[in-house]
Design an enzyme around this catalytic site. Sequence first.
Site, PDB file in Angstrom:
ATOM      1  N   CYS A   1      -1.978  -9.669   2.023  1.00  0.00           N
ATOM      2  CA  CYS A   1      -3.003  -9.445   0.995  1.00  0.00           C
ATOM      3  C   CYS A   1      -4.284  -8.774   1.470  1.00  0.00           C
ATOM      4  O   CYS A   1      -4.744  -7.819   0.843  1.00  0.00           O
ATOM      5  CB  CYS A   1      -3.389 -10.782   0.353  1.00  0.00           C
TER       6      CYS A   1
ATOM      7  N   LEU B   1     -13.248 -13.083   1.632  1.00  0.00           N
ATOM      8  CA  LEU B   1     -12.692 -13.914   2.708  1.00  0.00           C
ATOM      9  C   LEU B   1     -12.474 -13.073   3.965  1.00  0.00           C
ATOM     10  O   LEU B   1     -12.860 -13.470   5.071  1.00  0.00           O
ATOM     11  CB  LEU B   1     -11.364 -14.542   2.254  1.00  0.00           C
TER      12      LEU B   1
ATOM     13  N   PHE C   1      -3.760 -17.327  -6.063  1.00  0.00           N
ATOM     14  CA  PHE C   1      -4.719 -17.537  -4.977  1.00  0.00           C
ATOM     15  C   PHE C   1      -4.134 -18.373  -3.848  1.00  0.00           C
ATOM     16  O   PHE C   1      -4.837 -18.758  -2.924  1.00  0.00           O
ATOM     17  CB  PHE C   1      -5.994 -18.207  -5.505  1.00  0.00           C
ATOM     18  N   LEU C   2      -2.824 -18.684  -3.917  1.00  0.00           N
ATOM     19  CA  LEU C   2      -2.263 -19.537  -2.867  1.00  0.00           C
ATOM     20  C   LEU C   2      -2.341 -18.823  -1.524  1.00  0.00           C
ATOM     21  O   LEU C   2      -2.227 -17.601  -1.442  1.00  0.00           O
ATOM     22  CB  LEU C   2      -0.821 -19.924  -3.185  1.00  0.00           C
TER      23      LEU C   2
ATOM     24  N   THR D   1       0.869  -1.183   0.000  1.00  0.00           N
ATOM     25  CA  THR D   1       0.000   0.000   0.000  1.00  0.00           C
ATOM     26  C   THR D   1       0.908   1.236   0.000  1.00  0.00           C
ATOM     27  O   THR D   1       1.921   1.278   0.680  1.00  0.00           O
ATOM     28  CB  THR D   1      -0.889  -0.006   1.264  1.00  0.00           C
TER      29      THR D   1
HETATM   30  C1  UDX Z   1      -4.987 -14.962   1.468  1.00  0.00           C
HETATM   31  C2  UDX Z   1      -5.960 -15.729   0.563  1.00  0.00           C
HETATM   32  O1  UDX Z   1      -6.533 -16.811   1.318  1.00  0.00           O
HETATM   33  C3  UDX Z   1      -5.233 -16.254  -0.673  1.00  0.00           C
HETATM   34  O2  UDX Z   1      -6.152 -16.870  -1.560  1.00  0.00           O
HETATM   35  C4  UDX Z   1      -4.556 -15.080  -1.383  1.00  0.00           C
HETATM   36  O3  UDX Z   1      -3.806 -15.536  -2.494  1.00  0.00           O
HETATM   37  C5  UDX Z   1      -3.648 -14.329  -0.431  1.00  0.00           C
HETATM   38  O4  UDX Z   1      -4.370 -13.914   0.728  1.00  0.00           O
HETATM   39  P1  UDX Z   1      -3.102 -15.652   3.210  1.00  0.00           P
HETATM   40  O5  UDX Z   1      -3.086 -14.196   3.573  1.00  0.00           O
HETATM   41  O6  UDX Z   1      -1.815 -16.332   2.921  1.00  0.00           O
HETATM   42  O7  UDX Z   1      -4.022 -15.889   1.927  1.00  0.00           O
HETATM   43  O8  UDX Z   1      -3.780 -16.462   4.413  1.00  0.00           O
HETATM   44  P2  UDX Z   1      -5.285 -16.808   4.869  1.00  0.00           P
HETATM   45  O9  UDX Z   1      -5.331 -18.238   5.203  1.00  0.00           O
HETATM   46  O10 UDX Z   1      -6.296 -16.298   3.917  1.00  0.00           O
HETATM   47  O11 UDX Z   1      -5.410 -16.017   6.245  1.00  0.00           O
HETATM   48  C6  UDX Z   1      -5.389 -14.598   6.324  1.00  0.00           C
HETATM   49  C7  UDX Z   1      -5.561 -14.147   7.758  1.00  0.00           C
HETATM   50  O12 UDX Z   1      -6.896 -14.365   8.212  1.00  0.00           O
HETATM   51  C8  UDX Z   1      -4.664 -14.864   8.765  1.00  0.00           C
HETATM   52  O13 UDX Z   1      -4.135 -13.934   9.693  1.00  0.00           O
HETATM   53  C9  UDX Z   1      -5.581 -15.848   9.434  1.00  0.00           C
HETATM   54  O14 UDX Z   1      -5.169 -16.189  10.733  1.00  0.00           O
HETATM   55  C10 UDX Z   1      -6.878 -15.052   9.463  1.00  0.00           C
HETATM   56  N1  UDX Z   1      -8.074 -15.904   9.544  1.00  0.00           N
HETATM   57  C11 UDX Z   1      -8.377 -16.773   8.546  1.00  0.00           C
HETATM   58  C12 UDX Z   1      -8.906 -15.794  10.657  1.00  0.00           C
HETATM   59  O15 UDX Z   1      -8.657 -15.002  11.577  1.00  0.00           O
HETATM   60  N2  UDX Z   1     -10.022 -16.595  10.717  1.00  0.00           N
HETATM   61  C13 UDX Z   1     -10.360 -17.475   9.733  1.00  0.00           C
HETATM   62  O16 UDX Z   1     -11.389 -18.158   9.864  1.00  0.00           O
HETATM   63  C14 UDX Z   1      -9.498 -17.577   8.613  1.00  0.00           C
END
Ligand code: UDX
Length: 455
Positions: A272, A223, A158-159, A92
Site C-alpha cells: 500500500c 503513516l 484500513f486493515l 502501480t
Molecule cells: C498499511 C496501513 O497501516 C493500513 O491501514 C492499510 O490498510 C494498508 O497499508 P500494512 O502495509 O499492512 O498496512 O502494514 P504497516 O503496519 O502499516 O507497515 C508498513 C511498513 O512500514 C512495514 O514494512 C513496516 O515494517 C514499516 N514500518 C511501520 C516501519 O518501518 N516503522 C514503523 O514505525 C511502522
Amino acid sequence: MITKTILSLGAGYVGGPTMAKIAEKCKDVTVYVGDLNQGRINAWNSDQLPVFEPGLDEIVKKCRGKNLHFIVPTEEHYKKADMIFVSVNTPTKSYGEGAGMAADLQYWELAARGIGQYARPGTIIVEKSTVPVKTAEAISVILNSEGVRYPVLSNPEFLAEGTAMKDLENPDRVLIGHEEDEQGRMAAGELKALYARWVPEEKILLTNVWSSELSKLTANAFLAQRVSSINSISALCEKTGASVAEISRAIGTDSRIGAKFLEASVGFGGSCFKKDILNLSYLSAQFGLPEVSEYWHSVVRMNDYQQERFVKQILSEQFNTVAGKKIVILGFAFKPDTNDTRESPAIYVCKRLLEEKAHLAIVDPQALGEAKTDLKGIDENVVYTEDAYAAAEGAHALVILTHWRQFGELDYRKIYSAMKKPAFLFDGRRLLDREKMYEIGFNVYSIGAKPLKKF
Ligand code: UDX
Ligand code: ADP
C-alpha cells in the site's frame, strides 16, 4: 433490501480476511469469495491458506462450506449477489501513461464489466481496493452506460497485514463513501447495517465518495511519512552518536505526536504505502499541483535512500566487498506475521547484494515461497531455509530485515561461534540489544545508532 448474499471479487490479502470476518459476524448472509485465479481458490479450499494471517485459519475453518465459499465466479454468483465487493489488485502502472506512478485499473475495469454483464440492476457495488480518487465515478460510468443503475460505494480497507483479524474485529473506523442521491444513501445504509452487527455505530462514518477515496490515500501517506521522517533522523543519529530509539521515545511521549509509527527501519514495504503515495503524487500533478506532488513524492525517495544507505553500509564495513561471502538474511516478509513480500525492503537489499556477488542464506518462517518467486532467475547463489543456525554456518554477516519475534529469541552466542570472524551484524529493524551483541563479539551496525566496532 436486506443483504442475504455477498460476492467478493478478489481473494487476496484484503478480500480473503475481510470476507471471512463478515461471514463470521453475519451467519445469515452467504458470502462467496471469488477469484479468477483457480490456484488461489484451490488454496483457500485447502489446509494451506494462501494468506498467512494470525487468527484467519480458525475463522475460515469455522465458516467454510457453511456461509463462506471460495469460488471462481460464474454468471450465477453475480446474479445471486445483493452486494458485490471489489477487492482486486490495483498495482502501480508499469507501462504507458503514468507508468511508475498511476494505479493500474485494468483488473478493476474487468471486474466492473463482469458486473455490468451479469449482476442484477440495483446490486450494491462496494469498492474496497485502494484506487485513485474518482474511480468510483469512472466505475459508475462503465456500469451505468447501459442505462442500468448500480449504486457504487467506496469502503476503503484500513486493515494492516499481520493484525488484519484484530483490525477487522475492532476497527478504529469504518468509512463508507456514497453518492449523494437517494439510491446512494440507501446503499450506504445497507452496508452500514452489515458492519453495525459488530462495529459501534459511532465508528461508522458516512462521507461523500471522493472524501472516502482520498482519506485512504491520505491515511497511508501520513503513516508512511512518519516512517520516512524518523528514518531521515536515523541517518543523522548514526553520524552524531544520538540514538534514534531515544529520540522516538522522547518525541512519542508528546501527545500531539503520539508513539506509533516511529520505529526507524531499513524502510517501509507492503503493497500500500508506496503505491498509494505515488498515486497521490500523480493525482496532485494531474490536477496542476506540482508542489503537492513533489512533497509526497519525497516520502518515497527517502524510503529508497534508506534502503540504499543500508546496503552501502553492509558493503563498506566489510572492506568494500561481499563477493563470495556468505550473508544470512533474517527475514524476507515486509513485516512480521505475514507471508507477504510485496515491496519488501528485503527484495531490494538481496538484489543489490547478489549484484555484488554475495552468497545469501535467506531465513523466514512464512515467506520463503514468496522469496523464491521474487528472486527467480537471479538466485543461483541463494539458499532458502527456516533454520537460522544452519544458515549461520561459515557466514560473514547477519542482516536483519524483518522483526519476526522468533529472531529475537535465537541463541546469538551459538550463531556467533558458527560464523567466520570478524562477524558482522547489520540490524535493519533494531531488533537486538546492540550492547549485548557487541559483548558476544559481533561488530554491530544498528539503524539509527553509532556502530559498535571491534576494530
Ligand atoms: C498499511 C496501513 O497501516 C493500513 O491501514 C492499510 O490498510 C494498508 O497499508 P500494512 O502495509 O499492512 O498496512 O502494514 P504497516 O503496519 O502499516 O507497515 C508498513 C511498513 O512500514 C512495514 O514494512 C513496516 O515494517 C514499516 N514500518 C511501520 C516501519 O518501518 N516503522 C514503523 O514505525 C511502522
Ligand atoms: P490485495 O492485497 O489488494 O488483496 P491481492 O493481489 O492479494 O491484492 O489480491 C487481489 C486478487 O484479485 C488476486 O488474487 C487476483 O487474482 C484477483 N482478481 C483480479 N481481477 C479479478 C476479477 N476481475 N475477478 C475476480 N478476481 C480478480
